[in-house]
Design an enzyme around this catalytic site. Structure first.
Site, mmCIF file in Angstrom:
data_model
loop_
_atom_site.group_PDB
_atom_site.id
_atom_site.type_symbol
_atom_site.label_atom_id
_atom_site.label_comp_id
_atom_site.label_asym_id
_atom_site.label_seq_id
_atom_site.Cartn_x
_atom_site.Cartn_y
_atom_site.Cartn_z
ATOM 1 N N VAL A 17 41.020 61.594 96.143
ATOM 2 C CA VAL A 17 39.971 61.779 95.130
ATOM 3 C C VAL A 17 40.420 61.377 93.719
ATOM 4 O O VAL A 17 39.608 61.318 92.809
ATOM 5 C CB VAL A 17 39.441 63.241 95.101
ATOM 6 C CG1 VAL A 17 38.709 63.588 96.380
ATOM 7 C CG2 VAL A 17 40.571 64.239 94.813
ATOM 8 N N ASN A 27 35.417 69.731 96.222
ATOM 9 C CA ASN A 27 36.246 70.919 96.470
ATOM 10 C C ASN A 27 37.738 70.643 96.329
ATOM 11 O O ASN A 27 38.503 71.542 96.014
ATOM 12 C CB ASN A 27 35.923 71.444 97.885
ATOM 13 C CG ASN A 27 36.976 72.401 98.398
ATOM 14 O OD1 ASN A 27 37.034 73.557 97.991
ATOM 15 N ND2 ASN A 27 37.850 71.919 99.279
ATOM 16 N N TYR A 29 45.265 73.558 84.622
ATOM 17 C CA TYR A 29 44.284 73.982 85.642
ATOM 18 C C TYR A 29 43.062 74.601 84.959
ATOM 19 O O TYR A 29 41.920 74.299 85.305
ATOM 20 C CB TYR A 29 44.962 74.990 86.569
ATOM 21 C CG TYR A 29 44.149 75.402 87.774
ATOM 22 C CD1 TYR A 29 43.847 74.497 88.784
ATOM 23 C CD2 TYR A 29 43.707 76.718 87.917
ATOM 24 C CE1 TYR A 29 43.115 74.887 89.904
ATOM 25 C CE2 TYR A 29 42.990 77.121 89.038
ATOM 26 C CZ TYR A 29 42.699 76.198 90.028
ATOM 27 O OH TYR A 29 41.979 76.584 91.136
ATOM 28 N N ALA A 84 41.995 74.103 81.877
ATOM 29 C CA ALA A 84 41.247 73.063 81.154
ATOM 30 C C ALA A 84 40.421 72.233 82.134
ATOM 31 O O ALA A 84 39.247 71.917 81.881
ATOM 32 C CB ALA A 84 42.207 72.173 80.373
HETATM 33 N N1 LIG Z 1 41.795 79.607 97.247
HETATM 34 C C1 LIG Z 1 41.652 80.139 96.049
HETATM 35 O O1 LIG Z 1 42.132 81.243 95.779
HETATM 36 C C2 LIG Z 1 40.884 79.385 94.991
HETATM 37 C C3 LIG Z 1 40.412 80.098 93.889
HETATM 38 C C4 LIG Z 1 39.684 79.415 92.909
HETATM 39 C C5 LIG Z 1 39.443 78.064 93.040
HETATM 40 N N2 LIG Z 1 39.942 77.384 94.117
HETATM 41 C C6 LIG Z 1 39.666 75.954 94.210
HETATM 42 O O2 LIG Z 1 39.075 75.708 95.471
HETATM 43 C C7 LIG Z 1 39.424 74.408 95.930
HETATM 44 C C8 LIG Z 1 40.028 74.503 97.322
HETATM 45 O O3 LIG Z 1 41.168 75.353 97.275
HETATM 46 P P1 LIG Z 1 41.938 75.806 98.595
HETATM 47 O O4 LIG Z 1 42.424 77.177 98.357
HETATM 48 O O5 LIG Z 1 41.114 75.525 99.785
HETATM 49 O O6 LIG Z 1 43.181 74.817 98.562
HETATM 50 P P2 LIG Z 1 43.960 74.135 99.778
HETATM 51 O O7 LIG Z 1 45.264 73.691 99.207
HETATM 52 O O8 LIG Z 1 43.968 75.022 100.966
HETATM 53 O O9 LIG Z 1 43.062 72.860 100.110
HETATM 54 C C9 LIG Z 1 42.949 71.792 99.230
HETATM 55 C C10 LIG Z 1 42.728 70.543 100.051
HETATM 56 O O10 LIG Z 1 42.580 69.458 99.117
HETATM 57 C C11 LIG Z 1 43.308 68.350 99.620
HETATM 58 N N3 LIG Z 1 43.689 67.464 98.529
HETATM 59 C C12 LIG Z 1 44.644 67.677 97.582
HETATM 60 N N4 LIG Z 1 44.742 66.606 96.785
HETATM 61 C C13 LIG Z 1 43.830 65.700 97.209
HETATM 62 C C14 LIG Z 1 43.461 64.394 96.806
HETATM 63 N N5 LIG Z 1 44.084 63.797 95.788
HETATM 64 N N6 LIG Z 1 42.484 63.776 97.483
HETATM 65 C C15 LIG Z 1 41.853 64.367 98.523
HETATM 66 N N7 LIG Z 1 42.177 65.590 98.967
HETATM 67 C C16 LIG Z 1 43.148 66.248 98.326
HETATM 68 C C17 LIG Z 1 44.509 68.957 100.327
HETATM 69 O O11 LIG Z 1 45.068 68.053 101.269
HETATM 70 C C18 LIG Z 1 43.900 70.211 100.949
HETATM 71 O O12 LIG Z 1 43.443 69.949 102.273
HETATM 72 C C19 LIG Z 1 40.356 73.839 94.872
HETATM 73 O O13 LIG Z 1 39.621 73.057 93.975
HETATM 74 C C20 LIG Z 1 40.890 75.077 94.180
HETATM 75 O O14 LIG Z 1 41.302 74.802 92.863
HETATM 76 C C21 LIG Z 1 40.655 78.018 95.094
#
Ligand SMILES: NC(=O)c1ccc[n+]([C@@H]2O[C@H](COP(=O)([O-])OP(=O)(O)OC[C@H]3O[C@@H](n4cnc5c(N)ncnc54)[C@H](O)[C@@H]3O)[C@@H](O)[C@H]2O)c1
Length: 270
Positions: A63, A85, A150, A152
């Protein structure tokens, strides 16, 4: 079924939240593209859905890379829903963050939303019920020292969502975002059940528990479906009221303890 006959592309869908969103969408009749940098994990997630009779396809996509995003959307014939996401976090106070790390975090969390929305919009504009849902974070809403890039990036998603909501409205594309609190998988939460640090974190959530991936997936489903047909440009926190704590006396652990026992008001008045 809320998404019968629709097609969605979910970035980062091989991970914790993305996979839960893909599962929820698929169960509502949606065909899903599991777009992720991690090809084998995306293929496994798609296979698991297909085995159960759902429609899923893995797409390897970075992405942060315009060419990769462009190619992924060029291979798609029709799209109703984009879920931005993919993202990741990394800690460090400002003086210890290198420019490279800053750019990496901005690219994967924020520039990705710009790139994917840019290439999805021509497809979405041909849909009957187009929607963009992006995943921000409570880090966009309250200060968590040590996560400047993060925070920002995630607050940038709120601003970009508002822009997309108004710019996309001419094609009836709705754009909204969801801000989850800390949402580890159910298995991870069970593992850490007796861990003191984990319980201090959990105590910051007024409902007495952390979020589950399904909680986030349900909020994304609402914003992606016709249930929210007249909702455009909003941010929906999914944090059990956690960000509200900073605006109450409950930010103080001693008052929080009294509140949990039901004696907060009485003692505060004394
Ligand atoms: N889990 C939490 O506690 C939480 C809380 C708030 C926000 N978020 C946000 O939710 C989203 C998902 O988080 P998560 O906990 O599932 O994380 P995760 O690490 O389990 O999953 C993230 C996925 O994104 C993929 N990814 C990373 N870089 C990428 C790239 N350059 N291109 C394509 N794919 C890529 C990874 O391979 C992974 O499968 C994120 O944006 C995170 O910031 C998560």
């Amino acid at each position: 079924m809320l998404l019968a006959g629709r097609k969605a592309l979910i970035t980062g869908a091989a991970g914790n939240l993305g996979r839960a969103i893909a599962e929820r969408f698929a169960a509502e009749g949606c065909a899903v593209w599991i777009a992720d940098l991690n090809g084998p994990a995306a293929a496994a997630a798609a296979e698991s859905l297909n085995r159960r009779g759902y429609r899923a396809e893995a797409v390897v996509m970075d992405v942060t890379d315009e060419e990769s995003v462009k190619q992924a959307f060029a291979a798609i014939d029709a799209l109703d829903i984009l879920v931005n996401n993919a993202g990741r976090t990394r800690g460090g106070f400002v003086e210890h963050v290198s420019l490279q790390e800053w750019n990496d975090i901005l690219n994967v969390n924020l520039t990705s939303v710009f790139l994917c929305s840019k290439y999805a919009m021509p497809l979405l504009s041909r849909s009957e019920a187009p929607a963009i849902v992006s995943i921000s974070s409570i880090n966009a809403l309250r200060v968590n020292p040590g996560f400047p890039a993060y925070a920002a990036a995630k607050r940038g998603i709120l601003a970009l969502t508002e822009q997309l909501a108004i710019e996309g409205a001419q094609y009836r594309i709705r754009a909204n975002c969801v801000s989850p609190g800390w949402t580890p998988s159910e298995a991870k939460q069970r593992e850490r059940e007796n861990d003191a640090g984990f319980n201090i974190d959990r105590d910051c959530y007024p409902l007495g528990r952390l979020g589950l991936p399904e909680d986030v997936a349900n909020a994304v489903l609402f914003l992606a479906s016709d249930l929210s047909a007249f909702v455009n440009g909003v941010n929906l926190p999914v944090d059990g009221g956690m960000t509200l704590l900073a605006t109450t006396g409950l930010i103080r652990p001693d008052l929080r303890k009294r509140w949990r026992k039901g004696v907060y008001k009485l003692e505060a008045e004394e």
